[in-house]
Design a protein around this motif. Structure first.
Motif, PDB file in Angstrom:
ATOM      1  N   ARG A 186       0.878  -1.327   0.021  1.00  0.00           N
ATOM      2  CA  ARG A 186      -0.080   0.005  -0.017  1.00  0.00           C
ATOM      3  C   ARG A 186       0.839   1.182   0.134  1.00  0.00           C
ATOM      4  O   ARG A 186       0.767   2.369  -0.778  1.00  0.00           O
ATOM      5  CB  ARG A 186      -0.943  -0.008   1.238  1.00  0.00           C
ATOM      6  N   HIS A 233      -5.360   0.557  -1.658  1.00  0.00           N
ATOM      7  CA  HIS A 233      -4.844  -0.379  -0.692  1.00  0.00           C
ATOM      8  C   HIS A 233      -4.073  -1.394  -1.751  1.00  0.00           C
ATOM      9  O   HIS A 233      -4.196  -1.403  -2.756  1.00  0.00           O
ATOM     10  CB  HIS A 233      -6.016  -1.088   0.053  1.00  0.00           C
ATOM     11  N   ILE A 278      -4.589  -4.603  -2.109  1.00  0.00           N
ATOM     12  CA  ILE A 278      -5.229  -5.344  -2.826  1.00  0.00           C
ATOM     13  C   ILE A 278      -5.728  -4.810  -4.055  1.00  0.00           C
ATOM     14  O   ILE A 278      -5.863  -5.772  -5.189  1.00  0.00           O
ATOM     15  CB  ILE A 278      -6.511  -5.663  -1.711  1.00  0.00           C
ATOM     16  N   VAL A 309      -2.943  -5.541  -6.363  1.00  0.00           N
ATOM     17  CA  VAL A 309      -2.808  -6.950  -6.908  1.00  0.00           C
ATOM     18  C   VAL A 309      -3.838  -7.301  -7.650  1.00  0.00           C
ATOM     19  O   VAL A 309      -3.751  -7.907  -8.882  1.00  0.00           O
ATOM     20  CB  VAL A 309      -3.248  -7.996  -5.648  1.00  0.00           C
ATOM     21  N   VAL A 335       2.692 -10.287  -1.330  1.00  0.00           N
ATOM     22  CA  VAL A 335       2.013  -9.388  -0.621  1.00  0.00           C
ATOM     23  C   VAL A 335       2.600  -9.337   0.960  1.00  0.00           C
ATOM     24  O   VAL A 335       3.602 -10.356   1.350  1.00  0.00           O
ATOM     25  CB  VAL A 335       0.497  -9.334  -0.517  1.00  0.00           C
ATOM     26  N   TYR A 377      -8.065  -9.915   5.615  1.00  0.00           N
ATOM     27  CA  TYR A 377      -7.853  -8.779   4.505  1.00  0.00           C
ATOM     28  C   TYR A 377      -6.363  -9.537   3.786  1.00  0.00           C
ATOM     29  O   TYR A 377      -6.467  -9.509   2.570  1.00  0.00           O
ATOM     30  CB  TYR A 377      -7.349  -7.619   5.240  1.00  0.00           C
ATOM     31  N   LYS A 380      -6.301 -10.651  -0.194  1.00  0.00           N
ATOM     32  CA  LYS A 380      -5.022 -10.358  -1.007  1.00  0.00           C
ATOM     33  C   LYS A 380      -4.631 -11.875  -1.664  1.00  0.00           C
ATOM     34  O   LYS A 380      -4.092 -11.751  -3.069  1.00  0.00           O
ATOM     35  CB  LYS A 380      -4.032  -9.830  -0.179  1.00  0.00           C
ATOM     36  N   ALA A 439      -2.294 -12.972  -5.141  1.00  0.00           N
ATOM     37  CA  ALA A 439      -1.009 -13.201  -4.394  1.00  0.00           C
ATOM     38  C   ALA A 439      -0.485 -14.449  -4.243  1.00  0.00           C
ATOM     39  O   ALA A 439      -0.939 -15.677  -3.769  1.00  0.00           O
ATOM     40  CB  ALA A 439      -0.998 -12.418  -2.978  1.00  0.00           C
TER      41      ALA A 439
END
Length: 612
Positions: A111, A130, A132, A135, A151, A171, A175, A180
């Motif tokens: 991030r 963020h 994610i 990604v 990540v 979270y 991801k 990831a």
């Protein structure tokens, strides 16, 4: 090659792997010398190396250049860190295309800097708030399908997280579900905490490799700073071990090596982790010693196998295995001893340097170390900011006038504030030795942000100014740095010329790039040095043009970051922007370290006192 594929291809009985993390140095010579350092460490055969990315893309050019060179010149798979918040629109795709062109196949998606405040913060690129988002973006683009994406995870909890552990695990799962393929963890020292966290991650259904981040302790001060910055939990046993030896840099470094070896042994045996990720801080000896202590160095593996497999090998039973193995560490020491007898040989850092290239920055010393060192600078792991919104509002409030800023710096000097944007730690006992002088300058609206008293041969074990091994003596020239108006710079320049008598040097620079100094081109001021038994003289703090300019750019960046916490066009933002645009950063050094009051007499006395 993709990191996920390399890990998957390893056989079950393969020894654990390791990766190295480096950050782009702030100076050209530091950058060049880092390449040599990476080359030496590459002989240890790491699975990969990773290159960090400055907050908001601040090191974009150097990060991509360094990653491309490690990938191409050393033929080592490289992981490019990439942060996404506060990046200019389109710069993510540009960075990914640059990485792909250089043959880089691995990205660590982060991030980076957090938003400054929802009530006025507008994302520079609305697609990325963020990790994610980054990604998903990479996975959605066919031209980026060749990238292996990793990540970050935080066993001790994310320092800025507003959710509980379960929320962070969810979270992390999102991801991984987004694409990831591996996880690097933030540095930690609580192995029990990691093992418990690891069980929860697996219970969440996360199956990708988890690679723990290990940072061997280099110095007590850097350990405290980085663990605070990263929100790292430090076991009581570690602190109780460190406190008694905190003033002996060599003992701290030795302890850091031993601790890392013990941690990794537990992680690989109890935690069954496939490998570890070394946060090197661009230093090499501690990492070498850890790898050799674990028996993971390539030379050790080869020698041990030859001993075991070669028929008729005659080895005396009392001969230590270490004497039969040439490791990178021992080879470096051998080379150092040989070179010491040949004064005409020029090292990578230049002829006549005090220390061998592999060890000359064994004890990192922040922004005023040697600018040629690969470790020169003040890295923030993984593109994070040192300032939080809560810290800004709770400690520094809402300054709207110059007097408000003076008050903030004065309150810090008087220990009524624990930090300023330029001083993330409380005022040191060393600064208290010159407190009255710093206060006088600050009351005059010369806002002090760095200083040290003169020291003439204090014992290295001195509780306030001591450093290095026992039995040594340390020395310091007095210096002070502050922000002033342009007219003040002219007054300083005149007084140095008329009354300095050759004893005083100064450096001054502003945001626009204007620079002034009375030092000769290439002049270097060693302002801290130590003399220790059986060692060369160690110069731990050096101030010269290159290091000053690197720090100057960082310092004006801090004003910009501070201002970014307030809404555009607010009185606070206008004040801080004006200071950044109009003030100069000045460093003044007095060379008479035998007279503890020499600098202050120069500033406050004479025909034309600078501060009444």
């Amino acid at each position: 090659m993709k990191i996920s594929e390399k890990i998957a291809a390893r056989s079950p009985d393969s020894p654990p792997f390791f990766t190295f993390e480096f950050f782009p140095p702030k100076t050209d010579q530091g950058f060049e010398n880092l390449l040599s350092r990476i080359g030496r460490l590459n002989t240890l055969n790491p699975l990969a190396v990773s290159i960090t990315w400055g907050a908001g893309g601040s090191t974009r050019g150097r990060s991509i250049e360094l990653a491309g060179l490690t990938q191409a010149e050393y033929n080592v798979d490289t992981i490019l860190h990439l942060t996404c918040t506060n990046m200019e629109e389109g710069s993510i795709d540009s960075a990914l295309h640059d990485a792909k062109t250089r043959g880089i196949q691995n990205i660590l998606a982060l991030r980076g800097d957090s938003p400054r405040g929802d009530e006025y913060w507008i994302p520079t690129d609305p697609r990325f708030n963020h990790a994610i988002d980054l990604v998903k973006h990479i996975r959605s683009k066919p031209e980026f399908s060749d990238f292996c994406v990793g990540v970050a995870a935080y066993p001790d909890g994310h320092p800025e997280s507003e959710t509980d552990e379960e929320g962070e695990l969810e979270y992390l799962k999102q991801k991984v579900d987004a694409g990831a393929e591996f996880i690097f963890t933030q540095l930690f020292y609580d192995v029990d905490g990691f093992l418990n966290w690891q069980k929860k991650v697996k219970a969440k259904g996360i199956q990708v490799p988890i690679i723990p981040g290990i940072m061997p302790i280099q110095t007590y001060a850097s350990f405290l700073r980085l663990t605070k910055l990263c929100g790292t939990k430090v076991p009581h046993s570690v602190m109780s071990d460190l406190v008694p030896i905190r003033h002996d840099d060599q003992k701290v470094k030795d302890y850091g090596v031993e601790l890392a070896i013990k941690m990794i042994h537990r992680l690989t045996t109890e935690g069954k982790v496939p490998g570890v990720h070394f946060c090197t801080l661009n230093l090499e000896k501690s990492v070498q010693r850890v790898i050799e202590g674990l028996g993971w160095a390539s030379g050790q593996k080869l020698a041990n196998r030859l001993i075991a497999e070669t028929p008729g090998t005659i080895i005396h039973p009392s001969t230590p295995v270490s004497e039969l193995v040439i490791t990178p560490h021992s080879a470096t020491d051998t080379a150092k001893n040989q070179l010491a007898a040949t004064a005409s040989i020029e090292s990578e850092a230049g002829k006549g340097e005090l220390n061998n290239a592999a060890t000359w920055d064994d004890f990192p010393n922040g922004r005023f170390g040697d600018f040629k060192s690969p470790a020169y600078g003040d890295p923030n792991p993984w593109g994070s900011s040192q300032i939080s919104r809560n810290q800004v509002l709770s400690q520094w409030g809402n300054p709207t006038t110059s007097d408000d800023l003076t008050s903030i710096f004065l309150r810090y000097l008087n220990s009524k504030l624990p930090t300023t944007p330029f001083s993330p730690q409380p005022l040191s006992p060393e600064s208290l030795m010159i407190f009255q002088h710093l206060e006088k300058l600050t009351r005059h609206s010369w806002w002090t942000v760095g200083s040290q008293p003169a020291v003439n041969g204090a014992e290295s074990t001195n509780e306030v100014v001591g450093w290095g091994p026992k039995g040594g003596y340390v020395y310091q020239k007095c210096f002070v740095e502050f922000f002033v108006e342009e007219s003040d710079v002219e007054s300083i320049e005149k007084k140095v010329r008329d009354e300095g008598g050759g004893w005083v040097d100064y450096f001054a620079g502003n945001l626009k790039g204007d620079f002034k100094t009375n030092t000769s081109e290439g002049g270097r001021d060693a302002v801290t040095w130590g003399v220790f038994p059986g060692q060369e003289i160690a110069q731990s703090t050096i101030i010269e043009k290159e290091s000053f300019l690197a720090w100057k750019d960082e310092a004006f960046g801090i004003w910009a970051e501070w201002g970014s916490f307030y809404p555009p066009e607010s009185p606070q933002r206008r004040l801080l922007d004006a200071v950044r645009e109009k003030r100069w950063l000045v460093t003044i050094i007095h060379h008479d370290f035998q007279d503890s009051s020499a600098l202050w007499k120069f500033l406050f006395e004479g025909d034309h006192p600078l501060v009444a």
